[in-house]
Design a protein around this motif. Structure first.
Motif, PDB file in Angstrom:
ATOM      1  N   ARG A 161      54.795  43.407  46.780  1.00  0.00           N
ATOM      2  CA  ARG A 161      53.811  44.487  46.714  1.00  0.00           C
ATOM      3  C   ARG A 161      52.799  44.359  47.851  1.00  0.00           C
ATOM      4  O   ARG A 161      52.401  45.356  48.456  1.00  0.00           O
ATOM      5  CB  ARG A 161      53.099  44.479  45.357  1.00  0.00           C
ATOM      6  CG  ARG A 161      53.975  44.998  44.248  1.00  0.00           C
ATOM      7  CD  ARG A 161      53.360  45.015  42.863  1.00  0.00           C
ATOM      8  NE  ARG A 161      51.944  45.192  42.781  1.00  0.00           N
ATOM      9  CZ  ARG A 161      51.139  44.476  41.987  1.00  0.00           C
ATOM     10  NH1 ARG A 161      51.654  43.536  41.207  1.00  0.00           N
ATOM     11  NH2 ARG A 161      49.850  44.713  41.952  1.00  0.00           N
ATOM     12  N   GLY A 207      48.779  47.700  40.368  1.00  0.00           N
ATOM     13  CA  GLY A 207      49.939  47.151  39.676  1.00  0.00           C
ATOM     14  C   GLY A 207      49.582  46.297  38.474  1.00  0.00           C
ATOM     15  O   GLY A 207      50.384  46.087  37.587  1.00  0.00           O
ATOM     16  N   GLU A 223      57.113  39.157  43.128  1.00  0.00           N
ATOM     17  CA  GLU A 223      56.775  40.575  43.001  1.00  0.00           C
ATOM     18  C   GLU A 223      55.442  40.882  43.677  1.00  0.00           C
ATOM     19  O   GLU A 223      55.294  41.899  44.350  1.00  0.00           O
ATOM     20  CB  GLU A 223      56.726  40.980  41.531  1.00  0.00           C
ATOM     21  CG  GLU A 223      58.091  41.024  40.877  1.00  0.00           C
ATOM     22  CD  GLU A 223      58.028  41.248  39.374  1.00  0.00           C
ATOM     23  OE1 GLU A 223      56.900  41.345  38.811  1.00  0.00           O
ATOM     24  OE2 GLU A 223      59.099  41.332  38.754  1.00  0.00           O
TER      25      GLU A 223
END
Length: 178
Positions: free
Chosen positions: A118, A176, A114
């Motif tokens: 990103r 994030g 992830e």
């Protein structure tokens, strides 16, 4: 033919599907490999790495998502180029640090994936020429002087754009985590 159809055909052993992928992605993979290997290694080494990319694609066809083919090819091209550099005892910046990291468990692997996605999205969102400078430095391992010469820029301008790019990337990745 599209990626999904070609992957299914290749997983079933259809060599024409492999030819379709080679026709569609060989130049892309070769660019990645050549930027990393030439002139450090020979063209034969680059060609061997390129062939290995498509052998890997052939063997992994059943496990690749159609929307991830381009990313898969880029990652394999980069990894094969790094393997060739290591075989000749050459390295790119930061490679030794990456190699010493412990292997992540399943949860860490998902989180790492992830984070990579990103980071890739943040780099893709950078305006040009910042994106190109950032990729040349941190993906292709070019020196600041090489980047400046290739883009006909001042070395200090390249350094400033790299610093700003790192700051932008850091800020995006910190969003994030909040």
């Amino acid at each position: 033919m599209d990626e999904r159809t070609a992957l299914e055909a290749m997983a079933a052993g259809d060599e024409t599907a492999l030819g379709w992928f080679i026709g569609r992605y060989a130049a892309y993979a070769a660019t990645i490999i050549n930027n990393m290997l030439l002139p450090r290694l020979s063209e034969a080494d680059a060609e061997e790495a390129l062939a290995d990319v498509f052998v890997s694609l052939w063997r992994s066809a059943a496990r690749i998502r159609p929307e991830g083919v381009r990313t898969y090819i880029a990652a394999i091209a980069r990894n094969r180029a790094l393997d060739a550099l290591r075989a000749h005892r050459l390295t790119l910046p930061l490679e030794d640090d990456i190699l010493s990291l412990p292997t992540p468990g399943p949860d860490e692997a998902v989180m790492e994936r992830e984070l990579i996605e990103r980071a890739a999205a943040a780099v893709d969102a950078m305006p040009e020429p910042d994106r190109g400078i950032f990729l040349r430095r941190y993906y292709y391992g070019r020196s600041v002087a090489e980047i400046a010469a290739a883009l006909d820029m001042n070395v200090n301008t390249v350094k400033t754009r790299l610093r700003r790019g790192r700051e932008r990337l850091r800020a995006e990745l910190m969003k994030g985590d909040e």
